[in-house]
Design a protein around this motif. Structure first.
Motif, PDB file in Angstrom:
ATOM      1  N   THR A  36      26.459  42.757  44.676  1.00 20.83           N
ATOM      2  CA  THR A  36      27.781  44.381  45.671  1.00 20.83           C
ATOM      3  C   THR A  36      26.311  44.474  47.036  1.00 20.83           C
ATOM      4  OG1 THR A  36      29.587  45.013  44.638  1.00 20.83           O
ATOM      5  CG2 THR A  36      28.365  46.744  45.772  1.00 20.83           C
ATOM      6  N   LEU A  37      24.980  44.671  46.058  1.00 23.15           N
ATOM      7  CA  LEU A  37      23.675  44.681  46.793  1.00 23.15           C
ATOM      8  C   LEU A  37      23.809  43.803  48.041  1.00 23.15           C
ATOM      9  CD1 LEU A  37      21.343  46.907  44.567  1.00 23.15           C
ATOM     10  CD2 LEU A  37      22.825  47.840  46.432  1.00 23.15           C
ATOM     11  N   GLN A  40      26.374  43.485  50.391  1.00 22.80           N
ATOM     12  CA  GLN A  40      26.723  45.590  51.771  1.00 22.80           C
ATOM     13  C   GLN A  40      25.010  44.785  52.814  1.00 22.80           C
ATOM     14  OE1 GLN A  40      25.414  48.630  48.906  1.00 22.80           O
ATOM     15  NE2 GLN A  40      28.500  49.036  48.433  1.00 22.80           N
ATOM     16  N   HIS A  41      24.224  43.887  52.419  1.00 23.33           N
ATOM     17  CA  HIS A  41      23.808  43.825  52.845  1.00 23.33           C
ATOM     18  C   HIS A  41      23.795  42.463  54.148  1.00 23.33           C
ATOM     19  CE1 HIS A  41      18.998  42.720  54.497  1.00 23.33           C
ATOM     20  NE2 HIS A  41      19.718  41.790  54.013  1.00 23.33           N
ATOM     21  N   GLU A  43      26.731  42.751  54.917  1.00 24.61           N
ATOM     22  CA  GLU A  43      27.974  43.316  55.869  1.00 24.61           C
ATOM     23  C   GLU A  43      29.215  42.718  55.793  1.00 24.61           C
ATOM     24  OE1 GLU A  43      26.837  43.770  60.014  1.00 24.61           O
ATOM     25  OE2 GLU A  43      25.851  45.364  59.132  1.00 24.61           O
ATOM     26  N   VAL A  45      31.301  43.411  52.321  1.00 24.87           N
ATOM     27  CA  VAL A  45      31.796  44.322  52.073  1.00 24.87           C
ATOM     28  C   VAL A  45      30.855  46.052  52.027  1.00 24.87           C
ATOM     29  CG1 VAL A  45      32.442  42.872  49.903  1.00 24.87           C
ATOM     30  CG2 VAL A  45      30.938  44.465  49.832  1.00 24.87           C
ATOM     31  N   CYS A  46      31.587  46.243  52.741  1.00 22.74           N
ATOM     32  CA  CYS A  46      30.910  48.003  52.924  1.00 22.74           C
ATOM     33  C   CYS A  46      31.318  49.069  51.819  1.00 22.74           C
ATOM     34  CB  CYS A  46      31.226  48.544  54.248  1.00 22.74           C
ATOM     35  SG  CYS A  46      33.042  49.180  54.247  1.00 22.74           S
ATOM     36  N   ASP A  48      32.362  49.648  46.897  1.00 23.73           N
ATOM     37  CA  ASP A  48      31.473  49.468  45.696  1.00 23.73           C
ATOM     38  C   ASP A  48      31.868  48.469  45.190  1.00 23.73           C
ATOM     39  OD1 ASP A  48      33.480  50.285  44.693  1.00 23.73           O
ATOM     40  OD2 ASP A  48      33.134  52.120  43.932  1.00 23.73           O
ATOM     41  N   ASP A  51      35.105  47.028  44.654  1.00 29.68           N
ATOM     42  CA  ASP A  51      35.747  46.529  46.458  1.00 29.68           C
ATOM     43  C   ASP A  51      35.157  45.353  45.742  1.00 29.68           C
ATOM     44  OD1 ASP A  51      36.967  48.872  47.609  1.00 29.68           O
ATOM     45  OD2 ASP A  51      35.121  48.941  47.972  1.00 29.68           O
ATOM     46  N   VAL A  52      34.043  44.887  45.610  1.00 30.42           N
ATOM     47  CA  VAL A  52      33.619  43.327  45.268  1.00 30.42           C
ATOM     48  C   VAL A  52      34.569  42.960  44.185  1.00 30.42           C
ATOM     49  CG1 VAL A  52      31.232  41.963  44.684  1.00 30.42           C
ATOM     50  CG2 VAL A  52      30.682  44.071  45.941  1.00 30.42           C
ATOM     51  N   SER A  55      38.241  41.738  46.334  1.00 31.88           N
ATOM     52  CA  SER A  55      37.391  41.549  47.409  1.00 31.88           C
ATOM     53  C   SER A  55      38.471  40.074  47.186  1.00 31.88           C
ATOM     54  CB  SER A  55      36.112  41.335  47.910  1.00 31.88           C
ATOM     55  OG  SER A  55      36.126  40.537  49.248  1.00 31.88           O
TER      56      SER A  55
END
Length: 94
Positions: A36-37, A40-41, A43, A45-46, A48, A51-52, A55
């Motif tokens: 997830t991190l 997010q890095h 972009e 996913v935004c 948690d 969500d991943v 997705s």
């Protein structure tokens, strides 16, 4: 630009799963949280971990978001969300 997607490879012997975005290697994730991190890095996913996991922009190979091997292998090598955290030596994984 087309739809971006991440590929999560099957678990490897190191205890992690290699992650690619549009064919570019991002790193090796050792948990859904780390994945997830990564996402997010870049972009992708935004949200948690949930969500991943849900997705449609993540392609899972060798198991879905619930499959994270621990180092050492054997019968006790799998961790699932809500279960015991993966055993990982150190924090540097780059």
């Amino acid at each position: 630009m087309g739809v971006r997607s991440a590929v999560v490879e099957p678990p490897g012997g190191s205890g992690g799963r290699r992650v690619y975005l549009d064919g570019r290697f991002l790193g090796t994730a050792y948990s859904l949280h780390e994945l997830t991190l990564f996402l997010q890095h870049v972009e992708l996913v935004c949200g948690d971990e949930l969500d991943v996991a849900e997705s449609g922009r993540v392609e899972w190979y060798g198991g879905g978001p619930e499959v994270w091997p621990r180092q050492g292998g054997g019968r006790e090598c799998w961790a699932v969300p809500g279960g015991a955290a993966p055993l990982v030596k150190g924090t540097d994984r780059a």
